[in-house]
Design an enzyme around this catalytic site. Structure first.
Site, PDB file in Angstrom:
ATOM      1  N   ASP A  77      -2.352   6.742  -0.703  1.00  0.00           N
ATOM      2  CA  ASP A  77      -2.260   7.266  -1.668  1.00  0.00           C
ATOM      3  C   ASP A  77      -1.617   6.387  -2.059  1.00  0.00           C
ATOM      4  O   ASP A  77      -2.174   6.256  -4.014  1.00  0.00           O
ATOM      5  CB  ASP A  77      -0.796   8.146  -1.747  1.00  0.00           C
ATOM      6  N   GLY A 117      -8.462   0.269   7.115  1.00  0.00           N
ATOM      7  CA  GLY A 117      -6.827  -0.844   7.411  1.00  0.00           C
ATOM      8  C   GLY A 117      -7.241  -1.962   7.850  1.00  0.00           C
ATOM      9  O   GLY A 117      -7.129  -2.663   6.606  1.00  0.00           O
ATOM     10  N   ASN A 146       4.587  17.729  -1.632  1.00  0.00           N
ATOM     11  CA  ASN A 146       5.882  17.914  -0.697  1.00  0.00           C
ATOM     12  C   ASN A 146       7.217  17.928  -0.229  1.00  0.00           C
ATOM     13  O   ASN A 146       7.408  16.972  -1.118  1.00  0.00           O
ATOM     14  CB  ASN A 146       5.046  17.661   0.844  1.00  0.00           C
ATOM     15  N   GLY A 201       8.825   4.993   3.950  1.00  0.00           N
ATOM     16  CA  GLY A 201       9.132   6.284   2.814  1.00  0.00           C
ATOM     17  C   GLY A 201       8.018   6.130   2.162  1.00  0.00           C
ATOM     18  O   GLY A 201       7.361   5.098   1.866  1.00  0.00           O
TER      19      GLY A 201
HETATM   20  O1  RIB Z   1      -0.622  10.222   2.426  1.00  0.00           O
HETATM   21  C1  RIB Z   1       0.927  10.301   2.986  1.00  0.00           C
HETATM   22  C2  RIB Z   1       1.305  12.111   2.135  1.00  0.00           C
HETATM   23  O2  RIB Z   1       1.244  12.748   3.379  1.00  0.00           O
HETATM   24  C3  RIB Z   1       2.931  12.864   2.755  1.00  0.00           C
HETATM   25  O3  RIB Z   1       3.582  12.201   1.985  1.00  0.00           O
HETATM   26  C4  RIB Z   1       2.992  14.026   3.327  1.00  0.00           C
HETATM   27  O4  RIB Z   1       3.827  14.801   2.169  1.00  0.00           O
HETATM   28  C5  RIB Z   1       1.387  14.330   3.178  1.00  0.00           C
HETATM   29  O5  RIB Z   1       0.826  15.078   2.898  1.00  0.00           O
END
Ligand code: RIB
Length: 287
Positions: free
Chosen positions: A233, A202, A13, A268
């Site tokens: 992530d 968390g 994305n 970010g």
């Molecule tokens: O987990 C965060 C991500 O979730 C963001 O970068 C956004 O693009 C969504 O996919």
């Protein structure tokens, strides 16, 4: 040690981020925000996280034939993630995520999936054997099913965002990664297979389970929270990398938790992903 080959099957994305004092409630307009644009997508973030931490990474995904694709892939390209498996979609635009972040670093995310929604089983079937495969659910479940057939010793799914998935797919996974919301959605189905289940909590840290039994609990590292986007992530990419390197589950969980903690200290998703050196230096300060 040879770098583990990790293939990520997932979303790409472009993140459009507004940072404001508070998040809006339904029907509310919040003004005074600052704006930034970053590459994102759970798949791309996880691929880049694993790469920065030491993986030989590749990515299978779909983007549109548009300018956003170049911006969304810029950091993966710069850091050397193999993009041979990226397909340019004829019909839809590159995925876009609208993200609002408040002063406490909490976020709200709305994703316009675009080309991600067209990732197909045949896009995935071209993939060759690797040490680990990592998927999320921002792409069709059929693509994740195809990923489960790639020859690998570690097949992992981050069940985010939560959505219906065949029980057989969950059972096939060597590692499932969920947060509390996702854990509530899947319930006991998470623990039907023999694989590991990682639950992030968390502020209460993270837990690893096998067959429904707790193996290890890692308390959270205390860090200044700037932006939580991408922290989950980072945790996923780091955990898969650490397990693929042969770290034992406790060590791997500590490594992933440290990487996730560092990711919340910067703004970010992709710009905040830590390097291996940063994680190791941080862990040395934690005793
Ligand atoms: O987990 C965060 C991500 O979730 C963001 O970068 C956004 O693009 C969504 O996919």
């Amino acid at each position: 040690m040879t770098a583990p080959q990790i293939t990520v099957v997932g979303s790409v994305n472009l993140d459009l981020v507004a940072r404001a004092e508070t998040l809006p409630v339904a029907g509310e307009t919040v003004t005074g925000a600052t704006f930034a644009q970053h590459p994102g997508g759970k798949g791309a973030n996880q691929a880049l996280a694993a790469r920065r931490l030491g993986a030989d990474g590749s990515m299978i995904a779909r983007v549109g034939r548009d300018a956003n694709a170049e911006a969304a892939l810029a950091l993966l390209k710069r850091d050397g993630v193999d993009l041979f498996g990226i397909v340019e979609d004829e019909d839809d635009a590159t995925g876009v995520a609208l993200i609002a972040v408040d002063a406490q670093g909490e976020n709200q995310i709305v994703v316009a999936s675009g080309a991600n929604a067209n990732l197909s089983a045949s896009d995935v079937r071209k993939t060759s054997a690797c040490d680990a495969v990592l998927c999320q659910l921002e792409v069709p479940v059929a693509a994740v099913m195809a990923a489960s057939d790639i020859e690998t010793s570690l097949f992992a799914i981050n069940l985010a965002p939560a959505m219906p998935a065949p029980i057989g797919l969950l059972e096939r996974a060597d590692l499932l990664i969920v947060n509390e919301v996702e854990a509530a959605f899947y319930g006991d189905n998470l623990h039907r297979g023999d694989g590991l289940v990682a639950l992030t909590l968390g502020g209460a840290g993270a837990v690893l389970y096998r067959s429904g039994k707790e193996l290890v609990h890692m308390p959270v590292f205390s860090v200044p929270v700037v932006d939580t986007t991408g922290a989950g992530d980072t945790f996923c990419g780091a955990l898969v990398l650490a397990l693929a390197e042969g770290q034992d589950p406790g060590e791997a969980l500590r490594f992933a938790s440290a990487a996730g903690a560092l990711a919340v200290t910067k703004e970010g998703a992709q710009p905040s992903l830590p390097t291996r050196e940063e994680v190791e230096a941080f862990l040395k300060t934690q005793g």
